[in-house]
Design an enzyme around this catalytic site. Structure first.
Site, short mmCIF file in Angstrom:
data_model
loop_
_atom_site.label_atom_id
_atom_site.label_comp_id
_atom_site.label_asym_id
_atom_site.label_seq_id
_atom_site.Cartn_x
_atom_site.Cartn_y
_atom_site.Cartn_z
N ASP A 90 -19.76 5.96 -28.72
CA ASP A 90 -21.14 5.46 -28.74
C ASP A 90 -21.87 5.89 -30.00
OD1 ASP A 90 -21.73 3.87 -26.55
OD2 ASP A 90 -22.17 5.57 -25.23
N GLU A 189 -23.62 -3.66 -17.98
CA GLU A 189 -24.01 -2.58 -17.07
C GLU A 189 -25.08 -3.04 -16.09
OE1 GLU A 189 -24.74 1.23 -18.90
OE2 GLU A 189 -25.53 2.08 -17.04
O1 KIV Z 1 -22.50 6.40 -22.21
C1 KIV Z 1 -21.82 5.91 -21.29
O2 KIV Z 1 -21.18 6.59 -20.49
C2 KIV Z 1 -21.81 4.45 -21.17
C3 KIV Z 1 -21.13 3.86 -19.98
C4 KIV Z 1 -21.96 4.04 -18.78
C5 KIV Z 1 -20.76 2.45 -20.20
O3 KIV Z 1 -22.33 3.77 -22.00
#
Ligand code: KIV
Length: 271
Positions: A90, A189
């Site tokens: 991310d 989501e």
């Molecule tokens: O940060 C995370 O764990 C996520 C998932 C919930 C898809 O983005």
């Protein structure tokens, strides 16, 4: 899975082929070496080094506080633990929303310093310029639509998204835009299952759901939730596979009792 004794790695191409052949994609989060190693050995297709690390690792209420340096630390630990699965990382809040140059710089740092294989960004049309720029540098991008926790203060709540027609239509269009930009997959989501199924059928790239029903191309859960470590979090979409929180607490209670009672260590546990 193995060619000449070597494990065949999951790539973005593998995921595309899985969708094409109707094989569901399994994805879990992980944030450290030991957990990632177990998850990879168990045959997961994708590990997401999610910014949910902010919640489950650092104890913050939201995903907003986690920094790029912290994400790189978690991601590099995960990468050292895996041999087969694809590792997606991310981009944390505040490292790509400003402008596309900043987004590219952040994505490059993740790829160079963690060894991750792809990045994930939250949002649709509003981040498309950043998505394009990151992709043009050869970095695979996963999109994320529906409930996007980095925008929690805009939404005000974690309830199901896109129930209303206008928001559902926007989501359909954003999924198309992300596909056309060249994203290799999209996380959906907490949206209605019918909408998620429709979106997954309308794009050629895999749609991986969390709280989006079974009609999508794969599923993702936060590992601490499915293992029962985060016991206070119990949304309807979550299936718990272990009561690890209870088991760990019981193990620690036993250890404390053994130390206090002089039972540990015994003769065979010393030199
Ligand atoms: O940060 C995370 O764990 C996520 C998932 C919930 C898809 O983005």
């Amino acid at each position: 899975m193995s060619v000449h004794g070597k494990t065949r790695r999951v790539t973005t191409r593998t995921l595309h082929d899985m969708k094409f052949h109707g094989e569901k994609i399994s994805m879990l989060t992980a944030y450290d070496y030991s957990m990632a190693k177990i998850i990879d050995q168990a045959g997961i297709d994708v590990i997401l080094v999610g910014d949910s690390a902010s919640n489950v690792m650092a104890g913050h209420e939201t995903t907003l506080p986690i920094t790029l340096d912290q994400m790189i630390y978690h991601a590099s630990s995960v990468v050292r633990g895996v041999q087969r699965c694809l590792v997606v990382v991310d981009l944390p809040f505040g490292t790509y929303q400003g402008n596309s140059k900043e987004a590219l710089t952040s994505a490059i740092r993740i790829m160079k310093e963690s060894g991750g294989h792809a990045v994930k960004l939250e949002g649709g049309r509003e981040i498309i310029e950043s998505v394009d720029r990151i992709l043009s540098a050869g970095i695979p991008v996963m999109g994320h639509l529906g409930l996007t926790p980095q925008s929690i203060y805009k939404f005000g709540t974690y309830v199901v998204r896109a129930r209303e027609d206008e928001e559902a239509q926007r989501l359909r269009e954003d999924a198309k835009l992300l596909e056309e930009s060249g994203c290799f997959a999209i996380v959906l989501e907490k949206i209605p299952a019918d909408l998620a199924t429709e979106v997954a059928a309308s794009v050629s790239i895999p749609c991986i759901g969390i709280g989006a029903g079974g009609g999508v191309d794969g599923q993702v859960l936060v590992v601490h939730d499915m293992m029962g470590i985060t016991q206070e979090f119990s949304p309807r979409f979550l299936r718990r596979y272990l009561d690890m929180g209870d088991q760990m607490r019981a193990a620690v209670e036993q250890y404390v009792a053994d130390v206090k009672s002089h039972d540990f260590p015994n003769e065979s546990e010393q030199y």
